[in-house]
Design a protein around this motif. Structure first.
Motif, short mmCIF file in Angstrom:
data_model
loop_
_atom_site.label_atom_id
_atom_site.label_comp_id
_atom_site.label_asym_id
_atom_site.label_seq_id
_atom_site.Cartn_x
_atom_site.Cartn_y
_atom_site.Cartn_z
N LEU A 1 0.36 5.27 8.01
CA LEU A 1 0.05 5.06 6.59
C LEU A 1 -1.46 5.16 6.38
N GLU A 2 -1.87 6.05 5.50
CA GLU A 2 -3.30 6.27 5.24
C GLU A 2 -3.75 5.39 4.08
N LEU A 3 -4.80 4.57 4.34
CA LEU A 3 -5.31 3.62 3.34
C LEU A 3 -6.83 3.74 3.23
N ASP A 4 -7.38 3.31 2.09
CA ASP A 4 -8.83 3.32 1.90
C ASP A 4 -9.51 2.42 2.92
N ASP A 5 -10.75 2.78 3.29
CA ASP A 5 -11.50 2.01 4.28
C ASP A 5 -11.92 0.63 3.76
N ASN A 6 -12.28 0.59 2.46
CA ASN A 6 -12.93 -0.60 1.90
C ASN A 6 -11.91 -1.66 1.46
N GLN A 7 -11.13 -2.14 2.38
CA GLN A 7 -10.21 -3.24 2.10
C GLN A 7 -10.05 -4.07 3.38
N ILE B 1 11.71 8.56 2.38
CA ILE B 1 10.78 7.66 3.05
C ILE B 1 9.35 7.91 2.56
N VAL B 2 8.95 9.18 2.53
CA VAL B 2 7.60 9.54 2.09
C VAL B 2 7.40 9.17 0.62
N LYS B 3 8.41 9.44 -0.20
CA LYS B 3 8.31 9.12 -1.63
C LYS B 3 8.17 7.62 -1.83
N THR B 4 8.91 6.83 -1.04
CA THR B 4 8.83 5.37 -1.13
C THR B 4 7.43 4.88 -0.75
N ALA B 5 6.84 5.52 0.26
CA ALA B 5 5.50 5.13 0.69
C ALA B 5 4.47 5.36 -0.41
N TYR B 6 4.58 6.48 -1.11
CA TYR B 6 3.61 6.80 -2.16
C TYR B 6 3.78 5.91 -3.39
N HIS B 7 4.91 5.21 -3.48
CA HIS B 7 5.10 4.28 -4.59
C HIS B 7 4.34 2.98 -4.38
N ILE B 8 3.87 2.75 -3.15
CA ILE B 8 3.06 1.55 -2.87
C ILE B 8 1.63 1.79 -3.35
N LYS B 9 1.15 0.93 -4.20
CA LYS B 9 -0.19 1.10 -4.76
C LYS B 9 -1.25 1.08 -3.67
N GLY B 10 -2.11 2.08 -3.67
CA GLY B 10 -3.19 2.13 -2.70
C GLY B 10 -2.91 3.03 -1.51
N VAL B 11 -1.69 3.53 -1.36
CA VAL B 11 -1.37 4.43 -0.26
C VAL B 11 -1.92 5.82 -0.59
N ARG B 12 -2.74 6.35 0.33
CA ARG B 12 -3.40 7.64 0.10
C ARG B 12 -2.71 8.79 0.83
N GLY B 13 -1.83 8.47 1.76
CA GLY B 13 -1.15 9.55 2.48
C GLY B 13 -0.23 9.00 3.57
N VAL B 14 0.63 9.88 4.07
CA VAL B 14 1.56 9.56 5.15
C VAL B 14 1.56 10.72 6.14
N HIS B 15 1.50 10.43 7.44
CA HIS B 15 1.62 11.49 8.43
C HIS B 15 2.31 10.96 9.68
N ASP B 16 2.62 11.90 10.59
CA ASP B 16 3.31 11.58 11.85
C ASP B 16 4.59 10.77 11.62
N LEU B 17 5.40 11.20 10.65
CA LEU B 17 6.68 10.54 10.40
C LEU B 17 7.67 10.96 11.49
N ARG B 18 8.27 9.98 12.12
CA ARG B 18 9.29 10.23 13.15
C ARG B 18 10.52 9.39 12.84
#
Length: 318
Positions: free
Chosen positions: A254-260, A223-240
Motif C-alpha cells: 500500500l503506497e502512502l504519503d511520507d508525511n504521516q 481488491i485494488v478498487k477497495t484499496a483506492y476507496h481508503i482516503k489517503g491511499v496513493r497506490g497499490v502494487h505487488d498484489l498477490r
C-alpha cells in the motif's frame, strides 16, 4: 458466500453436505445393484460402477473436509485448506480410471450384443436415480452458495454429470425395450466419455489450487478498487492472491504519503483490511506499507536501469 457465516456454521454445512452425498450414493448403489442383477444391462452396470465411485470419492471428500477445517498449527502455518484440492485430484484420477473400465465394458456389450431382461425394472430404477441425484445436487448447490467450499463444489460437479448420465441410461433402456439392444453398449461408451470430461474439470480446478493460481481478475480488480476507496491511499502494487481450501490469501503493498505518523498509516491499513474482510470473509490478508517517495525512487531506478542496459544483438550471442 454469506458474509455473516460463522466458522461453526461453515463446518456444520460442509459436513452435512458430505454426509448427504454418501447417503445418496449408498442408496443408489443398492437399487442399481438390484436392477443390474435383474436386467443384465451394460449401461446399468456402468451407472452402478459410477455410484460405487461416487460413494468412495464422497468419503474421501468428507475426510478431506475434516482435515481442511483443522486450524493452522506450528507445522502448517497456512492451515490445511489444500487437503480439499488433494481430494479433488484423487477424485479426478479415480474417475478417469473408472471411465476407462466403463468404456471397455460398453465396447464388449456393443460387439457381443445381448438382450436385456426386465427393462421396466431398469427404467423405474433410473427414474428414481435421476430424482435422487437432482435433489442431492440442489442441496449441494445451496451449500456451495453459502460456503464456497471447493470440495463440495467438485463433488457437486460430478453429481451434475450423473444426472445426464442416468438420463442417458434411461433412454438406452427405453430403446432396448423396443429391441434396439445396441443402444445399451453405445450409451455405456458415451457415459464413459462424459465421466472422463468431468474428471478433467475436477482435476483442472484442483491443480489450479495446488499450484497457487491467482484469484479471478474480477476479484483482484475489486481488491485494488477497495484499496483506492481508503482516503489517503496513493497506490497499490505487488498484489498477490491465491486460494487454499476455503481461505483466500491476499498480499499487497500500500503506497502512502511520507508525511504521516506510523499510527495514521497503520489505521489506513486496518481500514483496508476490514473492508477486504467484508468482501472476502475469512480471507488471510497481509498488507505492507510503503512511503510514496520510496516507491517513486524505485520506479525511477528501474527506468534508468532499463534505459542504460546494453542492447545485445543476435550476432553477439553466437
Amino acid at each position: 458466500m454469506s458474509k455473516n457465516l460463522k466458522k461453526e456454521e461453515y463446518n456444520r454445512l460442509v459436513n452435512l453436505a458430505g454426509r448427504a452425498a454418501i447417503f445418496a450414493a449408498s442408496l443408489l448403489i443398492l437399487v442399481k445393484l438390484i436392477a443390474w442383477v435383474m436386467t443384465g444391462s451394460a449401461s446399468i452396470l456402468a451407472t452402478l460402477t459410477d455410484s460405487l465411485m461416487d460413494v468412495t470419492t464422497s468419503i474421501i471428500n468428507l475426510l478431506a473436509i475434516k482435515i481442511a477445517l483443522q486450524p493452522a498449527d506450528d507445522e502448517h502455518r497456512f492451515g490445511h485448506g489444500k487437503a480439499e484440492s488433494l481430494a479433488g485430484l484423487a477424485q479426478a484420477a479415480f474417475i478417469s480410471g473408472t471411465s476407462m473400465y466403463l468404456m471397455f465394458n460398453g465396447i464388449s456389450a456393443l460387439v457381443n450384443g445381448h438382450q436385456i431382461s426386465a427393462t421396466n425394472v431398469g427404467i423405474g430404477v433410473m427414474i428414481f436415480s435421476v430424482i435422487v441425484t437432482i435433489l442431492l445436487v440442489a442441496f449441494q448447490s445451496y451449500i456451495v452458495k453459502k460456503t464456497d467450499s471447493m470440495a463440495i463444489r467438485a463433488d457437486s460437479l460430478h453429481y451434475r454429470t450423473d444426472i445426464a448420465m442416468n438420463g442417458a441410461v434411461l433412454l438406452a433402456l427405453i430403446l432396448a425395450g423396443y429391441g434396439w439392444y445396441w443402444a445399451d453398449g453405445v450409451f455405456a461408451i458415451a457415459v464413459s466419455f462424459y465421466i472422463l470430461h468431468g474428471a478433467w474439470q475436477i482435476g483442472r480446478l484442483s491443480i489450479d489450487a495446488l499450484m497457487d493460481k491467482q484469484l479471478p481478475k474480477s476479484d483482484e480488480e475489486k481488491i485494488v478498487k477497495t484499496a483506492y476507496h481508503i482516503k489517503g491511499v496513493r497506490g497499490v502494487h505487488d498484489l498477490r492472491t491465491r486460494l487454499s481450501g476455503n481461505t483466500k490469501f491476499i498480499q499487497l503493498h500500500l503506497e502512502l504519503d511520507d508525511n504521516q505518523s506510523l499510527l495514521e498509516a497503520h489505521n489506513k491499513a486496518d481500514q483496508l483490511e476490514e473492508a477486504l474482510e467484508s468482501d472476502f470473509p475469512r480471507a488471510d490478508i497481509l498488507i505492507h506499507l510503503d512511503p510514496l517517495s520510496i516507491v517513486e525512487e524505485e520506479k525511477l531506478n528501474d527506468k534508468l536501469q532499463f534505459e542504460t542496459s546494453p542492447v545485445t544483438s543476435d550476432k553477439d550471442n553466437i
